[in-house]
Design an enzyme around this catalytic site. Structure first.
Site, mmCIF file in Angstrom:
data_model
loop_
_atom_site.group_PDB
_atom_site.id
_atom_site.type_symbol
_atom_site.label_atom_id
_atom_site.label_comp_id
_atom_site.label_asym_id
_atom_site.label_seq_id
_atom_site.Cartn_x
_atom_site.Cartn_y
_atom_site.Cartn_z
ATOM 1 N N LYS A 2 56.426 32.594 78.224
ATOM 2 C CA LYS A 2 57.720 33.420 78.477
ATOM 3 C C LYS A 2 57.865 34.703 77.853
ATOM 4 C CE LYS A 2 60.235 28.691 78.888
ATOM 5 N NZ LYS A 2 58.889 27.808 79.035
ATOM 6 N N LYS A 56 66.839 28.615 77.065
ATOM 7 C CA LYS A 56 65.634 27.909 77.295
ATOM 8 C C LYS A 56 64.839 28.042 75.882
ATOM 9 C CE LYS A 56 63.256 30.847 80.484
ATOM 10 N NZ LYS A 56 62.783 31.044 81.795
ATOM 11 N N ARG A 63 56.477 29.690 92.818
ATOM 12 C CA ARG A 63 54.994 29.846 92.052
ATOM 13 C C ARG A 63 54.040 30.756 92.880
ATOM 14 N NH1 ARG A 63 52.353 26.802 88.384
ATOM 15 N NH2 ARG A 63 54.487 27.388 87.000
ATOM 16 N N ARG A 98 59.998 26.060 94.615
ATOM 17 C CA ARG A 98 60.337 24.913 93.969
ATOM 18 C C ARG A 98 62.126 24.802 94.004
ATOM 19 N NH1 ARG A 98 56.838 25.683 88.944
ATOM 20 N NH2 ARG A 98 57.711 28.027 89.324
ATOM 21 N N ARG A 109 67.480 23.212 87.922
ATOM 22 C CA ARG A 109 66.154 23.518 87.780
ATOM 23 C C ARG A 109 65.236 23.164 88.933
ATOM 24 N NH1 ARG A 109 65.422 19.585 82.880
ATOM 25 N NH2 ARG A 109 66.730 18.247 84.376
ATOM 26 N N GLU A 127 58.507 33.851 84.364
ATOM 27 C CA GLU A 127 57.514 33.321 83.309
ATOM 28 C C GLU A 127 55.945 33.886 83.957
ATOM 29 O OE1 GLU A 127 57.427 29.234 82.335
ATOM 30 O OE2 GLU A 127 59.528 29.177 82.004
ATOM 31 N N ASN A 186 52.587 32.127 83.448
ATOM 32 C CA ASN A 186 51.885 30.572 83.084
ATOM 33 C C ASN A 186 50.230 30.713 82.943
ATOM 34 O OD1 ASN A 186 54.150 28.611 83.211
ATOM 35 N ND2 ASN A 186 54.413 29.932 85.116
#
Length: 313
Positions: free
Chosen positions: A124, A159, A209, A224, A232, A280, A282
């Site tokens: 993050k 978050k 993503r 998503r 979310r 983000e 990842n």
């Protein structure tokens, strides 16, 4: 090639969509030999980093889909490549594993992603390196700072820094309802740092993503999309995954970051983008291989394997 996968228990895999399993399958199909262990099976012994691992055979059955051989103790530097595919959270034991894997790299092991790069990279906080690409963002432990940020932007998302799969993500609208309670609970009364961002209404079109593999960009993203009253989009939180070509802006962001991150040893990266903003980066165990492949017919596992073969050749 002999490929070692350090992963979660095989019994826990969701075989219909597991990215690690997709990697294993494509590697086995072209004749590479698979090995498996959990992070708890990586150890320092006789001045070497070794894995108490088992040979792995992937079978076509959907019920009994794998077969493991006897446990063997093998030095990590004897494998062609070591894939670290343990899911977050990034806790102290995950950190301990990265230190052992760093010792293995000093002994000649080829570990993906590079453990030092993973250790230095907060999924993050890492977005702050690219401030021109991110939404208005605050990182703090102070309630007063969150309240001031909310006053400025009106609609925000809060978050924890160590969450995964959408866990612990809260939206606070213009009414500020429960703001203090949410911050106190998530932040454990000021003892944990939180990330706060302006709410992006484009989440309705999906949390995208985007996969970077070996410094190259997969041309399809998995959007998503939140369902019902959810904010979310994470698949673990019930989001619907829809594969789609990258937009011009998404391609621009991905092409900017891909060579930078790959040069640092981050071979496989999953960018999260909402409305053209980077949210983000990842690096521990990026997923969505299967969903993108099934819907776009762009073979992500094959793309990954070819990039890996080039890297270690």
């Amino acid at each position: 090639m002999d490929l070692l996968f350090i992963a979660d228990p095989l019994e826990s895999f969701k075989i219909e969509k597991d990215s690690t399993l997709a990697m294993m399958r494509v590697a086995q199909e072209v004749g590479h030999h698979l090995w498996f262990c959990q992070s708890r099976n990586v150890l320092w012994k006789d001045n070497l980093v070794v894995a108490d691992c088992q040979s792995l055979l992937i079978k076509p059955s959907s019920t009994s889909w794998f077969e493991l051989g006897d446990v063997q103790s093998k030095a990590l530097n004897t494998f062609s490549a070591v894939q670290m595919r343990t899911d977050p959270p990034f806790d102290i034991e995950y950190l301990n594993t990265t230190w052992l894997l760093s010792a293995a790299t000093r002994q000649g092991a080829k570990v993906f992603n590079d453990p030092a790069a993973v250790r230095d990279h907060s999924e993050k906080l890492s977005i702050t390196e690219f401030p021109d690409l991110i939404p208005p963002t605050l990182v703090t432990r102070e309630l007063s700072a969150v309240e001031a940020f909310h006053k400025t932007y009106g609609d925000i998302v809060i978050k924890p820094l160590d969450g995964m799969g959408g866990m612990g993500v809260f939206r606070v609208g213009p009414d500020g309802l429960n703001l203090a309670s949410i911050v106190e609970t998530l932040g454990e009364n000021g003892s944990r740092t939180l990330m706060v961002q302006r709410f992006l209404p484009e989440i309705a079109d999906g949390d995208k993503r985007v996969l970077l593999i070996g410094g190259e960009v997969v041309p399809y993203a998995l959007a998503r999309i939140p369902q019902g009253t959810e904010i979310r989009g994470n698949l673990a939180a019930g989001g619907k995954g829809v594969a789609m070509p990258l937009s011009t802006n998404e391609q621009r962001i991905a092409e900017k970051l891909a060579p930078i991150l790959n040069q640092r040893g981050l071979f496989l990266v999953g960018l999260d983008l909402i409305g053209g903003y980077l949210t983000e980066i990842n690096v521990t165990s990026p997923t969505c291989f299967v969903e993108i492949t099934n819907q776009s017919h762009f073979d992500v596992p094959h793309f990954w394997l070819k990039a890996l073969e080039r890297t270690i050749s």
